[in-house]
Design a protein around this motif. Structure first.
Motif, short mmCIF file in Angstrom:
data_model
loop_
_atom_site.label_atom_id
_atom_site.label_comp_id
_atom_site.label_asym_id
_atom_site.label_seq_id
_atom_site.Cartn_x
_atom_site.Cartn_y
_atom_site.Cartn_z
N TRP A 41 0.84 -1.19 0.00
CA TRP A 41 0.00 0.00 0.00
C TRP A 41 0.88 1.24 0.00
CZ3 TRP A 41 -5.31 0.94 0.02
CH2 TRP A 41 -6.13 -0.18 0.02
N GLY A 42 0.41 2.27 -0.69
CA GLY A 42 1.10 3.54 -0.70
C GLY A 42 0.13 4.69 -0.50
N VAL A 43 0.63 5.81 -0.03
CA VAL A 43 -0.19 7.02 0.10
C VAL A 43 0.32 8.05 -0.89
CG1 VAL A 43 1.27 7.95 1.97
CG2 VAL A 43 -1.10 8.76 1.70
N LEU A 44 -0.60 8.73 -1.56
CA LEU A 44 -0.23 9.65 -2.63
C LEU A 44 0.55 10.85 -2.11
CD1 LEU A 44 -3.44 9.91 -4.87
CD2 LEU A 44 -1.45 8.42 -5.16
N LYS A 45 1.58 11.24 -2.87
CA LYS A 45 2.18 12.56 -2.70
C LYS A 45 1.33 13.55 -3.50
CE LYS A 45 6.99 10.88 -2.67
NZ LYS A 45 8.31 11.03 -3.35
#
Length: 420
Positions: A41-45
């Motif tokens: 999972w990643g969180v948007l920049k």
């Protein structure tokens, strides 16, 4: 272009809220500053939202499963907008056409939930990129001490956008899409040409090709110099203000002069810092994999300087600047800069001594020119297509703006728009 394709003439604009059902905001959990890999999972920049397009690699991986909230996952077709960024970039919007799974909205990225009974999300995205709307965003945004700007959900809902029927919206989107298909086809050709250029470059520097070449340190075949140091400009008589190139102008394989700044120096220093056509420019710092990126200066600005963070490499009679640029951008050249570069928390850098000591192959000049011949042909074709793409982008921008502003397309815009 028929009348029913046109949107509002400006007098009948309405609030963006008319087209929305909701606005979702995400969370910004603790994350590492590296993109999420497969299955992560990643969180948007905020940099994931570009001007009209989505950059999915601009995200930070979330290692702690407790911070993962699937309800904030970016879905295909989501209309995204940044609520916080620099003045030039705050409030940018784009459609996430086919985002990879497991990407979360951050608290600085918003999902505009469009009421598809009255609006096409693609139309709303185009409307939000209009200069008139971007000006509204800049006027509304509030600043912070760090130079960041913020715009609230209430302000976003108040933005004035063109009034258009759903049928009109879809036709405007279709005009935009026609340009995208034409530009996309050209970009596919560019991709193939770029692969050909890379293959020719690798062949020119292959082990079998290099048999018998001597290897010298760079300072034996060229001179290396740093440029103007900013921050203490002289004043008064005997000074002159001139354009200069900074790190942002020096790309990998090309020089971007769309935004060139000026600096004041002593007239006596002009020759010391002035560039000549054929100078190779290399960057001093940046991300580790971008150290030493550069391109050959083509002299497009009559008198132009370079900043101290950009090295000027001036070749002697034994070395073609194009051949040196080819080697500097090769896998071997990149590896040298990465090996000697000094890494800090956020940046890496090289110094002029390391550049001077770089080992470089030195084939006979005639052989250098012979090897560069096919590469120059491909580069020429790439340059022609890049100019065509840039021209189409300008025509596309003008056509869509005319339609959003209630004006008909010009004959040339009508001619290009239907190309598929």
């Amino acid at each position: 272009m028929s009348e029913d394709v046109r949107a509002s003439d400006g007098a009948d604009d309405l609030a963006l809220d008319h087209y929305l059902r909701d606005i979702d905001t995400g969370k910004s959990p603790v994350a590492e500053n590296t993109p999420a890999g497969d299955g992560e999972w990643g969180v948007l920049k905020v940099s994931a939202v570009q001007e009209g397009w989505f950059q999915s690699r601009e995200n930070k991986v979330i290692r702690d499963a407790a911070h993962i909230q699937p309800r904030f996952e970016v879905r295909p077709g989501d209309l995204l907008m940044t609520r916080a960024n620099t003045e030039a970039l705050v409030g940018l919007a784009c459609i996430a056409e086919t985002p990879p799974p497991r990407l979360m909205l951050s608290d600085k990225t918003l999902r505009l939930v469009v009421d598809e009974g009255v609006a096409d999300p693609a139309f709303v995205s185009l409307a939000l990129l209009r200069p008139a709307v971007r000006n509204q965003v800049r006027a509304m945004a509030t600043g912070t001490s760090a130079g960041m700007k913020n715009i609230s959900q209430r302000q976003i809902r108040q933005l004035r956008v063109p009034r258009a029927s759903l049928e009109q919206q879809r036709r405007i989107v279709a005009v935009h899409a026609a340009f995208e298909r034409r530009i996309g086809a050209l970009e596919q050709v560019l991709g193939k040409l770029d692969l050909a250029r890379e293959a020719l470059s690798s062949q020119a520097l292959s082990e079998s090709q290099r048999a018998g070449w001597r290897v010298s340190s760079l300072d034996e075949v060229a001179t290396v110099a740093a440029g103007v140091t900013l921050g203490s400009e002289p004043v008064g008589e005997g000074t002159v203000e001139l354009p200069y190139l900074r790190v942002a102008n020096v790309m990998d394989g090309r020089i971007d002069t769309s935004d060139v700044k000026s600096v004041r120096i002593l007239q006596a220093q002009r020759e010391r810092f002035a560039l000549r056509k054929g100078d190779l420019l290399l960057t001093e710092g940046g991300d580790l994999d971008k150290l030493g990126r550069g391109a050959v200066w083509d002299g497009r600005i009559n008198v132009c300087l370079h900043q101290n963070h950009v090295f000027r490499v001036r070749c002697g009679a034994q070395m073609s600047p194009d051949f040196l640029a080819l080697y500097a951008s090769s896998i071997e050249g990149r590896a040298y800069f990465q090996r000697v570069g000094k890494q800090t928390t956020n940046l890496a850098s090289i110094n002029s001594t390391q550049v001077r000591k770089m080992p470089v192959p030195v084939p006979p000049v005639e052989e250098q020119d012979q090897l560069l011949g096919p590469i120059r042909v491909v580069r020429g074709r790439i340059a022609v297509i890049e100019r065509l793409v840039a021209k189409l982008r300008l025509v596309q921008l003008g056509a869509v703006e005319d339609l959003l502003g209630g004006r008909a397309c010009t004959p040339s815009q009508r001619q290009v728009a239907p190309i598929s």
